[in-house]
Design a protein around this motif. Structure first.
Motif, PDB file in Angstrom:
ATOM      1  N   GLY A 164      26.564  -4.657  19.463  1.00  0.00           N
ATOM      2  CA  GLY A 164      26.513  -3.338  19.929  1.00  0.00           C
ATOM      3  C   GLY A 164      27.662  -2.573  19.148  1.00  0.00           C
ATOM      4  N   VAL A 165      28.291  -3.349  18.196  1.00  0.00           N
ATOM      5  CA  VAL A 165      29.452  -2.568  17.821  1.00  0.00           C
ATOM      6  C   VAL A 165      28.628  -2.022  16.897  1.00  0.00           C
ATOM      7  N   ARG A 166      27.774  -2.954  16.080  1.00  0.00           N
ATOM      8  CA  ARG A 166      26.913  -1.909  14.749  1.00  0.00           C
ATOM      9  C   ARG A 166      26.227  -1.003  14.847  1.00  0.00           C
ATOM     10  N   LEU A 167      25.904  -1.342  16.544  1.00  0.00           N
ATOM     11  CA  LEU A 167      25.010   0.376  17.110  1.00  0.00           C
ATOM     12  C   LEU A 167      25.977   1.883  17.529  1.00  0.00           C
ATOM     13  N   GLU A 168      26.994   1.252  17.568  1.00  0.00           N
ATOM     14  CA  GLU A 168      27.607   2.193  17.798  1.00  0.00           C
ATOM     15  C   GLU A 168      28.696   2.856  17.217  1.00  0.00           C
ATOM     16  N   ARG A 169      28.375   2.749  15.956  1.00  0.00           N
ATOM     17  CA  ARG A 169      28.409   2.383  14.661  1.00  0.00           C
ATOM     18  C   ARG A 169      27.455   3.429  14.313  1.00  0.00           C
ATOM     19  N   SER A 170      26.773   3.318  14.313  1.00  0.00           N
ATOM     20  CA  SER A 170      25.121   3.983  13.463  1.00  0.00           C
ATOM     21  C   SER A 170      25.136   3.171  13.093  1.00  0.00           C
ATOM     22  N   GLN A 171      25.501   1.316  12.578  1.00  0.00           N
ATOM     23  CA  GLN A 171      25.283   0.812  11.661  1.00  0.00           C
ATOM     24  C   GLN A 171      23.306   0.424  11.733  1.00  0.00           C
ATOM     25  N   PHE A 172      21.967   0.424  12.084  1.00  0.00           N
ATOM     26  CA  PHE A 172      21.359   0.375  12.446  1.00  0.00           C
ATOM     27  C   PHE A 172      20.421  -0.464  11.772  1.00  0.00           C
ATOM     28  N   LYS A 173      20.428  -0.234  10.266  1.00  0.00           N
ATOM     29  CA  LYS A 173      20.446  -2.038  10.019  1.00  0.00           C
ATOM     30  C   LYS A 173      20.690  -2.961  10.062  1.00  0.00           C
ATOM     31  N   ALA A 174      21.533  -3.275  10.334  1.00  0.00           N
ATOM     32  CA  ALA A 174      22.960  -4.299  10.659  1.00  0.00           C
ATOM     33  C   ALA A 174      22.444  -4.715  11.623  1.00  0.00           C
ATOM     34  N   ALA A 175      23.193  -3.482  12.256  1.00  0.00           N
ATOM     35  CA  ALA A 175      22.144  -4.646  14.488  1.00  0.00           C
ATOM     36  C   ALA A 175      21.093  -5.009  14.361  1.00  0.00           C
ATOM     37  N   LEU A 176      19.975  -4.004  13.358  1.00  0.00           N
ATOM     38  CA  LEU A 176      18.628  -4.744  13.809  1.00  0.00           C
ATOM     39  C   LEU A 176      18.631  -6.641  13.536  1.00  0.00           C
ATOM     40  N   GLN A 177      19.407  -6.209  11.827  1.00  0.00           N
ATOM     41  CA  GLN A 177      19.350  -7.612  10.772  1.00  0.00           C
ATOM     42  C   GLN A 177      20.138  -8.588  12.196  1.00  0.00           C
ATOM     43  N   GLU A 178      20.900  -8.435  12.463  1.00  0.00           N
ATOM     44  CA  GLU A 178      21.577  -9.633  13.805  1.00  0.00           C
ATOM     45  C   GLU A 178      20.886  -9.807  14.739  1.00  0.00           C
ATOM     46  N   ALA A 179      20.108  -8.144  15.317  1.00  0.00           N
ATOM     47  CA  ALA A 179      19.399  -9.118  16.781  1.00  0.00           C
ATOM     48  C   ALA A 179      18.211  -9.964  16.096  1.00  0.00           C
ATOM     49  N   MET A 180      17.539  -9.795  14.820  1.00  0.00           N
ATOM     50  CA  MET A 180      16.484 -10.592  14.624  1.00  0.00           C
ATOM     51  C   MET A 180      17.509 -12.280  14.265  1.00  0.00           C
ATOM     52  N   ARG A 181      18.426 -11.824  13.961  1.00  0.00           N
ATOM     53  CA  ARG A 181      18.828 -12.990  13.616  1.00  0.00           C
ATOM     54  C   ARG A 181      19.053 -14.002  14.625  1.00  0.00           C
ATOM     55  N   THR A 182      18.735 -13.600  16.007  1.00  0.00           N
ATOM     56  CA  THR A 182      18.735 -14.354  17.619  1.00  0.00           C
ATOM     57  C   THR A 182      17.401 -14.906  17.940  1.00  0.00           C
ATOM     58  N   VAL A 183      16.663 -13.726  17.135  1.00  0.00           N
ATOM     59  CA  VAL A 183      15.288 -14.093  16.993  1.00  0.00           C
ATOM     60  C   VAL A 183      14.680 -15.450  16.540  1.00  0.00           C
ATOM     61  N   ALA A 184      15.134 -15.252  15.385  1.00  0.00           N
ATOM     62  CA  ALA A 184      15.358 -16.795  14.258  1.00  0.00           C
ATOM     63  C   ALA A 184      15.258 -17.899  14.767  1.00  0.00           C
ATOM     64  N   GLU A 185      17.067 -18.031  15.126  1.00  0.00           N
ATOM     65  CA  GLU A 185      17.761 -18.767  15.646  1.00  0.00           C
ATOM     66  C   GLU A 185      16.805 -19.623  17.064  1.00  0.00           C
ATOM     67  N   ALA A 186      16.410 -18.632  17.803  1.00  0.00           N
ATOM     68  CA  ALA A 186      15.400 -19.080  19.094  1.00  0.00           C
ATOM     69  C   ALA A 186      14.217 -20.092  18.249  1.00  0.00           C
ATOM     70  N   ASN A 187      13.636 -19.539  17.657  1.00  0.00           N
ATOM     71  CA  ASN A 187      12.442 -19.852  17.506  1.00  0.00           C
ATOM     72  C   ASN A 187      12.546 -21.659  16.850  1.00  0.00           C
ATOM     73  N   LYS A 188      14.062 -21.608  15.851  1.00  0.00           N
ATOM     74  CA  LYS A 188      14.045 -22.874  15.437  1.00  0.00           C
ATOM     75  C   LYS A 188      14.546 -23.560  16.744  1.00  0.00           C
ATOM     76  N   TYR A 189      15.135 -23.146  17.365  1.00  0.00           N
ATOM     77  CA  TYR A 189      15.538 -24.109  18.848  1.00  0.00           C
ATOM     78  C   TYR A 189      14.410 -24.655  19.356  1.00  0.00           C
ATOM     79  N   ILE A 190      13.161 -23.701  19.582  1.00  0.00           N
ATOM     80  CA  ILE A 190      11.747 -24.551  20.671  1.00  0.00           C
ATOM     81  C   ILE A 190      11.272 -25.588  19.365  1.00  0.00           C
TER      82      ILE A 190
END
Length: 605
Positions: free
Chosen positions: A450-476
């Motif tokens: 949210g902080v990244r999106l608020e500052r229009s730092q879209f690339k960093a925001a998407l990287q962080e969102a996809m990091r959670t996807v990677a963590e979820a895949n690792k968990y499973i």
């Protein structure tokens, strides 16, 4: 940041002389939509406006070449562009056009106020004339060598290499881009915007943005203030907004210049939106109140219009500047809070060029690939802070490795296992330390992204969102619920509950970027109703151009408020029925790269 703020998302106006290509939408389109969707999910009141920019000599020149009127050409491309932007999922509250009677009225009111306050004045200048036709040549249709930096491709209004404003007569060895001839220059009288009268107030305003704006935008804008010159706001042509002054309005060959009227479109579109929703004064909440904020999205070639010229118009119409003055009939108007400019997107190492066929139009792209795949690429690898090259190889890699193998795989295997083994979202049993850790990390991502999106730092925001996807895949993979069905079914249910909560969280985090997929995932998780709103085309109704007859024209709008998407970790509901999911994304064959490169080279259709 608190919610319930009034956020104006002002999106650059695509020029209606042809369909838009993916380089265009990487600058003004997708970033503004990601920002707006996030702000709505955060509980803020968003007004996202734009439209087709339809005046100016370039449209008249192209219309002459095609044997149609300027209005017919503008009508055609207004519809094509609107259809393409809807297909891309851009959530405009109103996407209109600059040829409406409403727009003409707002432009003329602002011009009149600037004139009354002394911020526009007449001056005799040298206008460029085509020797072969006798017609006025637009500044952008004259090119030559820049007298400041010696760049050979400078235009008559601006040098894209050094960024300085120019006049055609300043160019060394000027030539017409239409037929290559050397223009002649003749005296002509025009109204000028007194930009130097705003230098002091603009400098103070821009220096207050040092910790807010992208550094490249701020530095460029401050440099422009070092040598501000008056700039013409009228041109010798018959396609545009008439000059609303006695002795001028009757002249069919004098019009307000396209760049002047186009930036005013943000305001006129807001006023048109308010009329459409039946609250004629509603636009004022985004333009006159202290709690409102405005964010302007464009490519870097439009920075000067949004960080210098448009603020000057707003300030002058509000009675601010060296000359003072009265507040105009539209009231005191807010200047931009931020100018969010992207750099340029190139294609396979070359500049986009329709004439050289180095181009892929949005419509053609979406006939073969999904809107979300294009949106993802633009936000993950686009020109946010530097010029970036689009390559088909990288597009295919990101689609297959990140959308299909990472996010799509997480959604498919989590929901498939739960649907197959349990048929519904299971209850969670006792949580382990691993369960709590991955859930806490997923929940914490909302603040980080949210902080990244608020500052229009879209690339960093998407990287962080996809990091959670990677963590979820690792968990499973680590918990291996498929191996627990016979040995520990209760633990299997708990792991699948955690997995589905991770899917729900990741889907929320990715919603601004991937709205089409987000609605699908919401339905897969048993959601009913609409998760995030999508745009649609409706009819506007107004006069167009100089016509006095009101007609219908396409506008983009949508219902984006009464949806379920909220920027927070929303608990999943045990007992919600699940069905086997369909694939979320399509894996692309590597042969796509060769096919597209062949198409680019003109070897195939």
């Amino acid at each position: 940041m608190s919610s319930n703020r009034h956020i104006l998302t002002a999106v650059a106006w695509p020029y209606a002389n042809g369909p838009r290509h993916i380089g265009h939408v990487s600058g003004f389109g997708v970033p503004s939509d990601v920002f707006s969707r996030f702000q709505r999910m955060s509980g803020n009141n968003v007004l996202m406006v734009s439209g087709t920019d339809e005046h100016g000599t370039p449209i008249q020149v192209l219309a002459d070449q095609e044997g149609v009127s300027a209005r017919e050409l503008a009508d055609r491309y207004n519809r094509i562009i609107a259809e393409d932007l809807v297909a891309l999922g851009l959530s405009y509250d109103l996407f209109t056009r600059t040829t409406t009677g409403n727009h003409y009225s707002v432009v003329q009111r602002l011009f009149t106020t600037l004139h009354d306050n002394g911020y526009v004045f007449t001056r005799t200048t040298k206008g460029a004339i085509s020797p072969s036709t006798g017609r006025t040549l637009p500044d952008r249709y004259i090119e030559g060598t820049c007298p400041i930096c010696a760049y050979d491709g400078a235009r008559g209004d601006q040098c894209d290499d050094c960024g300085n404003q120019l006049d055609p007569i300043d160019l060394i060895s000027p030539r017409s881009r239409i037929n290559g001839e050397t223009p002649e220059f003749a005296d002509t009288e025009h109204f000028m915007l007194d930009l130097p009268a705003f230098a002091e107030i603009l400098t103070e305003w821009l220096k207050g943005k040092e910790d807010q704006w992208r550094p490249n935008v701020l530095k460029f804008s401050l440099n422009l203030l070092e040598d501000l010159q008056p700039r013409a706001v009228t041109r010798d042509l018959n396609w545009g907004v008439p000059i609303p002054l006695e002795g001028w309005s009757e002249n069919a060959n004098k019009r307000l210049y396209v760049w002047f009227d186009a930036v005013i479109g943000y305001l006129s579109a807001s006023i048109e939106w308010a009329e459409r929703v039946g609250e004629p004064d509603a636009w004022k909440r985004w333009w006159q109140t202290e709690d409102s904020e405005s964010f302007y999205f464009m490519g870097k070639d439009n920075i000067v219009f949004h960080s210098v010229i448009w603020p000057s118009i707003l300030l002058g119409a509000s009675g601010k500047g060296d000359r003072g003055g009265e507040v105009g009939t539209l009231g005191e108007l807010n200047v931009p809070n931020e100018v969010v400019s992207s750099e340029f997107l190139t294609m396979e190492g070359q500049k986009f060029s329709s004439s050289r066929r180095v181009v892929i139009y949005v419509r053609d792209f979406l006939e073969r690939y999904s809107a979300d795949a294009l949106r993802y690429y633009i936000m993950a690898a686009g020109p946010e802070n530097q010029d970036t090259d689009f390559t088909w190889a990288e597009f295919v890699r990101r689609n297959n490795d990140e959308l299909v193998a990472a996010w799509g795989n997480l959604v498919n295997r989590s929901i498939s296992m739960a649907a197959k083994n349990l048929g519904e979202i299971p209850e969670a049993g006792e949580l382990t330390a691993e369960d709590r850790e991955v859930l806490a990390g997923s929940k914490a991502a909302f603040d980080t992204v949210g902080v990244r999106l608020e500052r229009s730092q879209f690339k960093a925001a998407l990287q962080e969102a996809m990091r959670t996807v990677a963590e979820a895949n690792k968990y499973i993979s680590d918990q291996a619920p498929w191996a627990l069905k016979k040995t520990d079914p209760e633990r299997m249910a708990t792991v699948l509950h955690v997995a589905l909560q991770l899917v729900q969280d990741a889907n929320t985090l990715l919603t601004p970027f991937l709205p089409v997929a987000a609605n699908k995932v919401y339905a897969m998780l048993g959601g009913t109703g609409t998760w995030t709103g999508m745009p649609r085309i409706e009819s506007g109704h107004d006069t167009i151009g100089d016509s006095e007859e009101k007609v219908d024209y396409p506008v983009i709008t949508g219902d984006y408020v009464d949806n379920d998407a909220r920027w927070a970790s929303t608990p999943i509901v045990p007992g919600t029925p699940l069905s086997r999911p369909e694939p979320l994304f399509t894996k692309l064959d590597p042969s796509v790269v060769d096919e597209e490169l062949a198409r680019l080279a003109g070897d195939t259709e």
